[in-house]
Design a protein around this motif. Structure first.
Motif, PDB file in Angstrom:
ATOM      1  N   TYR A 195      -2.465  37.981  51.876  1.00  0.00           N
ATOM      2  CA  TYR A 195      -3.218  38.569  50.775  1.00  0.00           C
ATOM      3  C   TYR A 195      -3.785  37.425  49.950  1.00  0.00           C
ATOM      4  CZ  TYR A 195      -4.005  39.983  45.991  1.00  0.00           C
ATOM      5  OH  TYR A 195      -4.557  40.125  44.748  1.00  0.00           O
ATOM      6  N   VAL A 196      -5.091  37.479  49.677  1.00  0.00           N
ATOM      7  CA  VAL A 196      -5.753  36.432  48.887  1.00  0.00           C
ATOM      8  C   VAL A 196      -6.476  37.121  47.735  1.00  0.00           C
ATOM      9  CG1 VAL A 196      -7.411  34.523  48.916  1.00  0.00           C
ATOM     10  CG2 VAL A 196      -6.143  35.086  51.003  1.00  0.00           C
ATOM     11  N   ARG A 197      -5.981  36.938  46.529  1.00  0.00           N
ATOM     12  CA  ARG A 197      -6.610  37.580  45.364  1.00  0.00           C
ATOM     13  C   ARG A 197      -8.085  37.189  45.253  1.00  0.00           C
ATOM     14  NH1 ARG A 197      -5.006  39.884  40.731  1.00  0.00           N
ATOM     15  NH2 ARG A 197      -2.833  39.443  41.102  1.00  0.00           N
ATOM     16  N   GLU A 198      -8.886  38.184  44.919  1.00  0.00           N
ATOM     17  CA  GLU A 198     -10.328  37.944  44.801  1.00  0.00           C
ATOM     18  C   GLU A 198     -10.613  36.767  43.866  1.00  0.00           C
ATOM     19  OE1 GLU A 198     -12.800  41.164  42.970  1.00  0.00           O
ATOM     20  OE2 GLU A 198     -13.650  41.163  44.991  1.00  0.00           O
ATOM     21  N   GLY A 199     -11.490  35.886  44.302  1.00  0.00           N
ATOM     22  CA  GLY A 199     -11.831  34.735  43.475  1.00  0.00           C
ATOM     23  C   GLY A 199     -10.994  33.501  43.773  1.00  0.00           C
ATOM     24  N   THR A 200      -9.928  33.666  44.581  1.00  0.00           N
ATOM     25  CA  THR A 200      -9.080  32.525  44.938  1.00  0.00           C
ATOM     26  C   THR A 200      -9.760  31.738  46.054  1.00  0.00           C
ATOM     27  OG1 THR A 200      -7.147  33.872  44.440  1.00  0.00           O
ATOM     28  CG2 THR A 200      -6.776  31.862  45.732  1.00  0.00           C
ATOM     29  N   GLN A 201      -9.984  30.461  45.830  1.00  0.00           N
ATOM     30  CA  GLN A 201     -10.641  29.640  46.848  1.00  0.00           C
ATOM     31  C   GLN A 201      -9.594  28.977  47.731  1.00  0.00           C
ATOM     32  OE1 GLN A 201     -14.023  29.502  47.211  1.00  0.00           O
ATOM     33  NE2 GLN A 201     -13.988  31.056  45.574  1.00  0.00           N
ATOM     34  N   LEU A 202      -9.823  29.045  49.046  1.00  0.00           N
ATOM     35  CA  LEU A 202      -8.948  28.350  49.996  1.00  0.00           C
ATOM     36  C   LEU A 202      -9.813  27.531  50.934  1.00  0.00           C
ATOM     37  CD1 LEU A 202      -6.521  31.205  51.212  1.00  0.00           C
ATOM     38  CD2 LEU A 202      -6.138  29.569  49.357  1.00  0.00           C
ATOM     39  N   ILE A 203      -9.306  26.377  51.362  1.00  0.00           N
ATOM     40  CA  ILE A 203      -9.958  25.622  52.425  1.00  0.00           C
ATOM     41  C   ILE A 203      -9.284  26.075  53.722  1.00  0.00           C
ATOM     42  CG2 ILE A 203     -10.479  23.312  53.316  1.00  0.00           C
ATOM     43  CD1 ILE A 203     -11.497  23.386  50.505  1.00  0.00           C
ATOM     44  N   SER A 204     -10.074  26.568  54.681  1.00  0.00           N
ATOM     45  CA  SER A 204      -9.447  27.089  55.900  1.00  0.00           C
ATOM     46  C   SER A 204      -8.927  25.930  56.745  1.00  0.00           C
ATOM     47  CB  SER A 204     -10.451  27.911  56.700  1.00  0.00           C
ATOM     48  OG  SER A 204     -11.304  27.058  57.409  1.00  0.00           O
ATOM     49  N   HIS A 205      -7.837  26.177  57.451  1.00  0.00           N
ATOM     50  CA  HIS A 205      -7.262  25.099  58.262  1.00  0.00           C
ATOM     51  C   HIS A 205      -7.536  25.310  59.747  1.00  0.00           C
ATOM     52  CE1 HIS A 205      -3.429  27.272  59.549  1.00  0.00           C
ATOM     53  NE2 HIS A 205      -4.094  28.136  58.841  1.00  0.00           N
ATOM     54  N   GLN A 206      -8.199  26.412  60.058  1.00  0.00           N
ATOM     55  CA  GLN A 206      -8.621  26.619  61.451  1.00  0.00           C
ATOM     56  C   GLN A 206     -10.117  26.889  61.424  1.00  0.00           C
ATOM     57  OE1 GLN A 206      -6.138  28.272  64.412  1.00  0.00           O
ATOM     58  NE2 GLN A 206      -7.476  30.028  64.690  1.00  0.00           N
ATOM     59  N   THR A 207     -10.872  25.956  61.962  1.00  0.00           N
ATOM     60  CA  THR A 207     -12.322  26.053  61.856  1.00  0.00           C
ATOM     61  C   THR A 207     -12.904  26.652  63.123  1.00  0.00           C
ATOM     62  OG1 THR A 207     -12.275  23.739  62.465  1.00  0.00           O
ATOM     63  CG2 THR A 207     -12.702  24.225  60.172  1.00  0.00           C
ATOM     64  N   GLY A 208     -14.056  27.277  63.000  1.00  0.00           N
ATOM     65  CA  GLY A 208     -14.681  27.947  64.133  1.00  0.00           C
ATOM     66  C   GLY A 208     -15.576  29.051  63.616  1.00  0.00           C
ATOM     67  N   GLY A 209     -15.460  30.229  64.230  1.00  0.00           N
ATOM     68  CA  GLY A 209     -16.297  31.366  63.848  1.00  0.00           C
ATOM     69  C   GLY A 209     -16.017  31.836  62.422  1.00  0.00           C
TER      70      GLY A 209
END
Ligand SMILES: *Cc1c(COP(=O)(O)O)cnc(C)c1O
Length: 396
Positions: free
Chosen positions: A217-231
């Motif tokens: 669950y990621v609260r709206e507005g929370t920024q994350l850098i993804s650790h699996q890149t691709g599509g």
């Protein structure tokens, strides 16, 4: 031994046949890729949307706040690494607050961030029940804090943390709060609004769904850098074609859990209390680990003095009882688990941990036969442990 008795539901649970039934068509018939434009794709996308809507309804959040992952471990990785990297980029925060009693999916992640990414980890004090007190968080948090990760309920010792109080403190300081809710999902409310949480990890095989699927669950507005890149799947946070049958299974397992939660709790709590009461009464040199009251309703955990926990679980297994010592991932490790050390147990107690966790198929008769067998098995283990130790010292 005629019957095998499973008492390790905190390690994993069997898939509910109702969940499996929902999953099966998506392997063979409705096998499309949800990113495809054609009608095979549309059908898979509809299943994905529906699963996401179901999970969002139960967590009381928006479907866009649900990210499907491959397991609870991955959800923890994405939350912690993703939030830490973003907080550093946005506001130069480089400190992570967490505890020594988290699952290794959290502790190893923050240790890696410390070793290779230059973050600083502050380990929050816990009390002797393994609980993090809100005042400890309030004293530790400052403008350098990138995020705080504190588990909802502990997998080894069952203790619940005051997560909504911790969330309030974090919210007031504008610091993200992540909780690993893998053990709690089956038994406690999961509405993220009332909990006040920003990031929450769930894993399906702890509540009668398949292994290998999780949610963050990621609260709206929370920024994350993804650790699996691709599509661009999962809003760019988790690249890779979604595992539709497992995601459908996740939603159904969560739906059933939400419907049946109270019944499960009232079935299991008295059984758990009988185990705790009887073990403390009938096994000498035994203590309960974790909190006596604020604990998972299916979870009993103990430490026995002068007992090797691995030998104990082996002898129990030979007698037909599947339990665990420490967390399943640590089997074969002769050190006391990090959790036992963190709650302050001396090695002569800390090696002798036993976790007995109940679930949907546990019966009163199974508990009776376990309790009838345990004192003698602990006694035999204690003798074996003593012999091994004195054998070693004689050999010098
Ligand atoms: C089981 C568990 C995990 C790991 O989840 P997986 O889905 O097996 O990766 C993480 N945290 C807690 C508290 C758990 O109980």
């Amino acid at each position: 031994m005629s019957e095998k008795i499973y008492l390790d539901y905190a390690a994993t649970t069997p898939v509910d046949p109702r969940v499996l039934d929902m999953m099966l068509p998506y392997f063979t018939q409705d096998f499309g890729n949800p990113s495809s434009v054609h009608r095979y794709g549309q059908k898979a996308e509809a299943a994905l949307d529906e699963a996401r809507a179901t999970v969002a309804r139960i967590l009381n959040c928006k479907p866009s706040e649900i990210v499907f992952t491959s397991c609870g471990t991955e959800s923890n990785n994405l939350a912690i690494r993703g939030a830490a990297l973003d907080a550093r980029e946005q506001r130069g925060a480089n400190q992570i607050l967490t505890t020594r009693v988290e699952h290794t999916a959290v502790t190893k992640t923050v240790e890696q961030l410390e070793k290779y990414y230059g973050f600083q980890v502050k380990w929050l004090d816990i009390d002797e029940t393994g609980m993090v007190l809100p005042k400890t968080v309030a004293a530790a948090i400052d403008e350098k804090t990138a995020l705080i990760s504190v588990m909802y309920a502990n997998n080894e010792i069952g203790t619940l943390n005051p997560v909504s109080e911790i969330a309030k403190i974090c919210g007031a300081k504008n610091v993200l709060f992540h909780t690993d809710a893998l053990q709690a999902t089956g038994y406690f409310p999961m509405e993220v609004e009332s909990l006040g949480i920003d990031l929450m990890s769930l894993g399906c095989h702890k509540f009668y769904g398949p292994k290998g699927v999780g949610v963050l669950y990621v609260r709206e507005g929370t920024q994350l850098i993804s650790h699996q890149t691709g599509g661009g799947q999962e809003d760019g946070l988790r690249a890779g074609t979604q595992n539709i049958p497992y995601i459908v299974g996740f939603a159904e397992a969560l739906r059933l859990t939400d419907m049946e939660r109270e019944a499960r709790v009232s079935h299991l709590r008295p059984l758990r209390d009988r185990i705790i009461g009887t073990v403390l009464k009938e096994v000498p040199d035994a203590q309960l680990t974790g909190h006596p009251v604020e604990r998972l309703p299916n979870h009993a955990s103990f430490a026995f003095k002068g007992v090797d926990g691995n030998t104990l679980t082996q002898l129990l297994d030979a007698a037909g009882f599947a339990c665990s010592s420490g967390s399943a991932c640590k089997t074969g490790n002769p050190e006391p688990s990090g959790v036992m050390t963190a709650i302050g147990l001396k090695p002569d107690w800390g090696l002798g941990s036993l976790r007995v966790t109940l679930g949907a198929h546990s019966t009163s008769m199974q508990v009776d036969s376990f309790l009838a067998a345990l004192p003698d098995i602990v006694d035999r283990t204690r003798n074996l442990t003593r012999d091994t130790l004195s054998g070693t010292s004689k050999r010098g």
